[in-house]
Design a protein around this motif. Sequence first.
Motif, PDB file in Angstrom:
ATOM      1  N   GLY A  38       0.804  -1.203   0.000  1.00 34.01           N
ATOM      2  CA  GLY A  38       0.000   0.000   0.000  1.00 34.01           C
ATOM      3  C   GLY A  38       0.837   1.251   0.000  1.00 34.01           C
ATOM      4  O   GLY A  38       2.055   1.221  -0.027  1.00 34.01           O
ATOM      5  N   SER A  39       0.151   2.392   0.064  1.00 33.95           N
ATOM      6  CA  SER A  39       0.827   3.668  -0.104  1.00 33.95           C
ATOM      7  C   SER A  39       1.807   3.979   1.007  1.00 33.95           C
ATOM      8  O   SER A  39       2.733   4.754   0.826  1.00 33.95           O
ATOM      9  N   SER A  40       1.639   3.393   2.195  1.00 33.33           N
ATOM     10  CA  SER A  40       2.582   3.667   3.288  1.00 33.33           C
ATOM     11  C   SER A  40       3.982   3.184   2.958  1.00 33.33           C
ATOM     12  O   SER A  40       4.972   3.722   3.459  1.00 33.33           O
ATOM     13  N   ALA A  41       4.098   2.149   2.112  1.00 27.91           N
ATOM     14  CA  ALA A  41       5.402   1.591   1.770  1.00 27.91           C
ATOM     15  C   ALA A  41       6.218   2.529   0.898  1.00 27.91           C
ATOM     16  O   ALA A  41       7.383   2.264   0.637  1.00 27.91           O
ATOM     17  N   ARG A  42       5.632   3.615   0.448  1.00 33.66           N
ATOM     18  CA  ARG A  42       6.356   4.564  -0.396  1.00 33.66           C
ATOM     19  C   ARG A  42       7.275   5.473   0.406  1.00 33.66           C
ATOM     20  O   ARG A  42       8.069   6.203  -0.170  1.00 33.66           O
ATOM     21  N   PHE A  43       7.154   5.414   1.714  1.00 36.76           N
ATOM     22  CA  PHE A  43       7.880   6.368   2.540  1.00 36.76           C
ATOM     23  C   PHE A  43       8.838   5.656   3.494  1.00 36.76           C
ATOM     24  O   PHE A  43       8.601   4.531   3.915  1.00 36.76           O
ATOM     25  N   PHE A  44       9.902   6.355   3.839  1.00 35.77           N
ATOM     26  CA  PHE A  44      10.872   5.837   4.797  1.00 35.77           C
ATOM     27  C   PHE A  44      10.193   5.678   6.150  1.00 35.77           C
ATOM     28  O   PHE A  44       9.368   6.496   6.549  1.00 35.77           O
ATOM     29  N   TYR A  45      10.554   4.613   6.845  1.00 33.75           N
ATOM     30  CA  TYR A  45       9.941   4.280   8.132  1.00 33.75           C
ATOM     31  C   TYR A  45      10.950   4.429   9.251  1.00 33.75           C
ATOM     32  O   TYR A  45      12.092   3.995   9.127  1.00 33.75           O
ATOM     33  N   CYS A  46      10.546   5.035  10.353  1.00 32.82           N
ATOM     34  CA  CYS A  46      11.405   5.080  11.530  1.00 32.82           C
ATOM     35  C   CYS A  46      10.579   5.374  12.771  1.00 32.82           C
ATOM     36  O   CYS A  46       9.934   6.424  12.855  1.00 32.82           O
ATOM     37  N   ALA A  47      10.590   4.441  13.725  1.00 36.57           N
ATOM     38  CA  ALA A  47       9.890   4.636  14.987  1.00 36.57           C
ATOM     39  C   ALA A  47      10.718   5.515  15.913  1.00 36.57           C
ATOM     40  O   ALA A  47      11.908   5.738  15.690  1.00 36.57           O
ATOM     41  N   LYS A  48      10.087   5.996  16.968  1.00 37.33           N
ATOM     42  CA  LYS A  48      10.806   6.786  17.969  1.00 37.33           C
ATOM     43  C   LYS A  48      11.825   5.909  18.692  1.00 37.33           C
ATOM     44  O   LYS A  48      11.724   4.683  18.696  1.00 37.33           O
ATOM     45  N   ALA A  49      12.800   6.550  19.315  1.00 38.68           N
ATOM     46  CA  ALA A  49      13.851   5.818  20.015  1.00 38.68           C
ATOM     47  C   ALA A  49      13.269   5.057  21.202  1.00 38.68           C
ATOM     48  O   ALA A  49      12.548   5.619  22.025  1.00 38.68           O
ATOM     49  N   SER A  50      13.582   3.762  21.290  1.00 40.47           N
ATOM     50  CA  SER A  50      13.124   2.948  22.405  1.00 40.47           C
ATOM     51  C   SER A  50      13.982   3.218  23.642  1.00 40.47           C
ATOM     52  O   SER A  50      15.061   3.820  23.558  1.00 40.47           O
ATOM     53  N   VAL A  51      13.523   2.739  24.791  1.00 39.87           N
ATOM     54  CA  VAL A  51      14.288   2.896  26.031  1.00 39.87           C
ATOM     55  C   VAL A  51      15.638   2.190  25.901  1.00 39.87           C
ATOM     56  O   VAL A  51      16.672   2.711  26.326  1.00 39.87           O
ATOM     57  N   ARG A  52      15.635   1.031  25.303  1.00 40.45           N
ATOM     58  CA  ARG A  52      16.883   0.281  25.136  1.00 40.45           C
ATOM     59  C   ARG A  52      17.864   1.050  24.266  1.00 40.45           C
ATOM     60  O   ARG A  52      19.056   1.128  24.568  1.00 40.45           O
ATOM     61  N   GLY A  56      22.655   0.528  34.831  1.00 41.79           N
ATOM     62  CA  GLY A  56      21.561   1.302  35.390  1.00 41.79           C
ATOM     63  C   GLY A  56      21.585   2.768  35.042  1.00 41.79           C
ATOM     64  O   GLY A  56      20.643   3.507  35.348  1.00 41.79           O
ATOM     65  N   GLN A  57      22.663   3.245  34.374  1.00 39.66           N
ATOM     66  CA  GLN A  57      22.739   4.645  33.973  1.00 39.66           C
ATOM     67  C   GLN A  57      21.714   4.921  32.879  1.00 39.66           C
ATOM     68  O   GLN A  57      21.486   4.093  31.998  1.00 39.66           O
ATOM     69  N   LYS A  58      21.091   6.083  32.922  1.00 40.35           N
ATOM     70  CA  LYS A  58      20.041   6.408  31.971  1.00 40.35           C
ATOM     71  C   LYS A  58      20.391   7.652  31.168  1.00 40.35           C
ATOM     72  O   LYS A  58      21.049   8.565  31.666  1.00 40.35           O
ATOM     73  N   ASN A  59      19.934   7.653  29.946  1.00 36.88           N
ATOM     74  CA  ASN A  59      20.057   8.828  29.086  1.00 36.88           C
ATOM     75  C   ASN A  59      18.930   9.781  29.450  1.00 36.88           C
ATOM     76  O   ASN A  59      17.761   9.531  29.127  1.00 36.88           O
ATOM     77  N   ILE A  60      19.258  10.854  30.127  1.00 41.55           N
ATOM     78  CA  ILE A  60      18.231  11.764  30.666  1.00 41.55           C
ATOM     79  C   ILE A  60      17.851  12.874  29.700  1.00 41.55           C
ATOM     80  O   ILE A  60      17.024  13.727  30.037  1.00 41.55           O
ATOM     81  N   HIS A  61      18.441  12.886  28.506  1.00 41.32           N
ATOM     82  CA  HIS A  61      18.075  13.942  27.557  1.00 41.32           C
ATOM     83  C   HIS A  61      16.610  13.794  27.170  1.00 41.32           C
ATOM     84  O   HIS A  61      16.140  12.689  26.879  1.00 41.32           O
ATOM     85  N   PRO A  62      15.847  14.901  27.160  1.00 38.33           N
ATOM     86  CA  PRO A  62      14.392  14.798  26.964  1.00 38.33           C
ATOM     87  C   PRO A  62      13.938  14.553  25.536  1.00 38.33           C
ATOM     88  O   PRO A  62      12.786  14.177  25.325  1.00 38.33           O
ATOM     89  N   THR A  63      14.803  14.773  24.551  1.00 40.85           N
ATOM     90  CA  THR A  63      14.337  14.682  23.156  1.00 40.85           C
ATOM     91  C   THR A  63      15.290  13.844  22.304  1.00 40.85           C
ATOM     92  O   THR A  63      15.760  14.297  21.262  1.00 40.85           O
ATOM     93  N   VAL A  64      15.577  12.624  22.727  1.00 41.80           N
ATOM     94  CA  VAL A  64      16.490  11.756  21.990  1.00 41.80           C
ATOM     95  C   VAL A  64      15.843  11.312  20.673  1.00 41.80           C
ATOM     96  O   VAL A  64      14.747  10.762  20.665  1.00 41.80           O
ATOM     97  N   LYS A  65      16.537  11.560  19.579  1.00 42.78           N
ATOM     98  CA  LYS A  65      16.036  11.139  18.268  1.00 42.78           C
ATOM     99  C   LYS A  65      16.495   9.718  17.959  1.00 42.78           C
ATOM    100  O   LYS A  65      17.542   9.274  18.424  1.00 42.78           O
ATOM    101  N   PRO A  66      15.727   8.968  17.160  1.00 43.92           N
ATOM    102  CA  PRO A  66      16.106   7.587  16.843  1.00 43.92           C
ATOM    103  C   PRO A  66      17.344   7.516  15.957  1.00 43.92           C
ATOM    104  O   PRO A  66      17.520   8.328  15.049  1.00 43.92           O
ATOM    105  N   LEU A  67      18.182   6.538  16.222  1.00 40.14           N
ATOM    106  CA  LEU A  67      19.429   6.378  15.488  1.00 40.14           C
ATOM    107  C   LEU A  67      19.178   6.126  14.011  1.00 40.14           C
ATOM    108  O   LEU A  67      19.875   6.665  13.142  1.00 40.14           O
TER     109      LEU A  67
END
Length: 438
Positions: free
Chosen positions: A340-354, A364-375
Motif C-alpha cells: 500500500g501507499s505507506s510503503a512509499r515512505f521511509f519508516y522510523c519509529a521513535k527511540a526505544s528505552v533500550r 543502570g545509567q540512563k540517558n536523561i536527555h528529553p528529546t532523543v532522536k532515533p538512530l
Amino acid sequence: MDKIWKDSFETDRFEIVCGDSLQKLKNIPSSSVSSICCDPPYGLGKQPDPIEVMKDWVEKGYHEITGKGFMGKEWDAFVPQPNLWKECLRVLKPGGHLLSFAGTCTQDWMAMSLRFAGFEIRDTVAWVYAQGFPKSMDVSKALDKAAGKERTEGARVWSGGERVGGIIKDDENEKTKQRIIYDVPATEEAKKWQGWGTGLKPALEPIILARKPFEGTVAQNVLEHGTGAINIEGCRVVTEDKLGGGHSSAGQQMNGGWKRPWMNNPESVAANVERSRQSVARSEKLGRWPANLIHDGSEEVLELFPDAKSGKSNGNAEIGKEGKNIPLRRGKLIPRNDSGSSARFFYCAKASVRERNEDLPKEGQKNIHPTVKPLTLMRYLCRLVTPENGTVLDPFMGSGTTGKAALLEGFDFIGIEKEDEYFQIAKARIENQTKGQE
C-alpha cells in the motif's frame, strides 16, 4: 581529523566539545564542514514580539530573550538566532546542506532565522508518528478553578464504560476495576465549555532542509567542493511494486497520444520506449524516490494511508525485541512485508528505552536527555545530505545520536553541546560506538 579545540575529546574520526555553540563554532575553519544535521532548541518559551525580533535580527542578528521553555529549561526559551546560524553558514562548504528539526508552533521562527543568516530553505520533511501525548488545558476545569468552585464527583463507573459527552456511563456487563470520574462541571460557564481544550495531539515534527548558496553552477560547485547535491540513490525506499509510469508514457507516445516531431520516426519512438522501460526497471530495482515524509509505521499512522495493511516491518530497518530499530549498513535496504501507499515512505519509529541507554558504561545509567532522536532516522538524514568521506557537524549535540549515526555511516563528526550532563552522555555513547568499529 585536525584538532579544533584545546579542551575537546577527539579521535581521528570525531571531535566533540562542551561549551557555547556560538563561541566554539568560531574556532572551526570556514568552508570545512560537509553537512549539518541537528536537533536544536525549539524555542517553546513565551513568544516575543515579532516586529521587535525582526528589527533586532536586521540590525544585529540577535534579540535579547529571557525566560524558560520546554521542561523549564532556559536553553529552550527561543530558537537559535541568526548570529549563530551565520557561524554555521560560514563553516559549511558552499552548497552544503543543513537539516534541522523544529517545533510545529515555532518552525516559522526557525526557518526565518536560517533565512536571515543567509541559508536557502529547500524543503521541509515531515516525521509523522503516533506516540505524541496531548498537552491541552481543560477549559471547563479552568473556568471552575477561576471561579473558585470545586467540581463534584461523577458517577462510580466500570473502566470499560462508554463515554458520552464527557461523562462515562455505567456498563453493568464489564466486570473490571471501578474508578471515580471527577468530571461534573460546577458552574454554568464550565458546563458550556465542557469538552473544549487548547491543543491538538502532536503527531509530526518538521525537519527543515536548507542549503548554503552555491559558488557558480551546481556542476561547478559539486566538482569544486563535493557538496550541493542530496543522495537520492542511497536513500531510496525499497519496493516490490510495479511502478509503471514510464510504460504508460511510452504507450501513449506509440499510440500517437502526444504530438511531437520525433514521434514521426519509428526508430525514435522505439528507442524512447526502450529508455522508458529501462528507467522503470531501474527504479523498481533501486526503490522509490525518497519523499519529504517519514513515518513511524504504527497502526495509527498506517490507517491514514488508504491501502496500508501492516506496520510490522519497514524499508530501512528491522524491528527487534523491545521495539529497537536495528540500523543497517550504508545503502543496504530491507524490503517491507506490508503493502500500500505507506510503503512509499521511509519508516522510523521513535527511540526505544533500550536504544537510548544501550551505550552508557555504567549499569543502570540512563540517558536523561528529553528529546532523543532515533538512530535509524539520524543515519538516514546524515546519509541524505553528506557526501562520501564527508564531515557532519551538530552544534546542538544533546546526547550524541547524530554523532553515532555519522560514524556508522562512515563520516567524520564534529559535535558541540552546552550542557555538561548531556555532553558526558554523548561522550560515552560516541566513544563506545568508535570502539565498536575498531
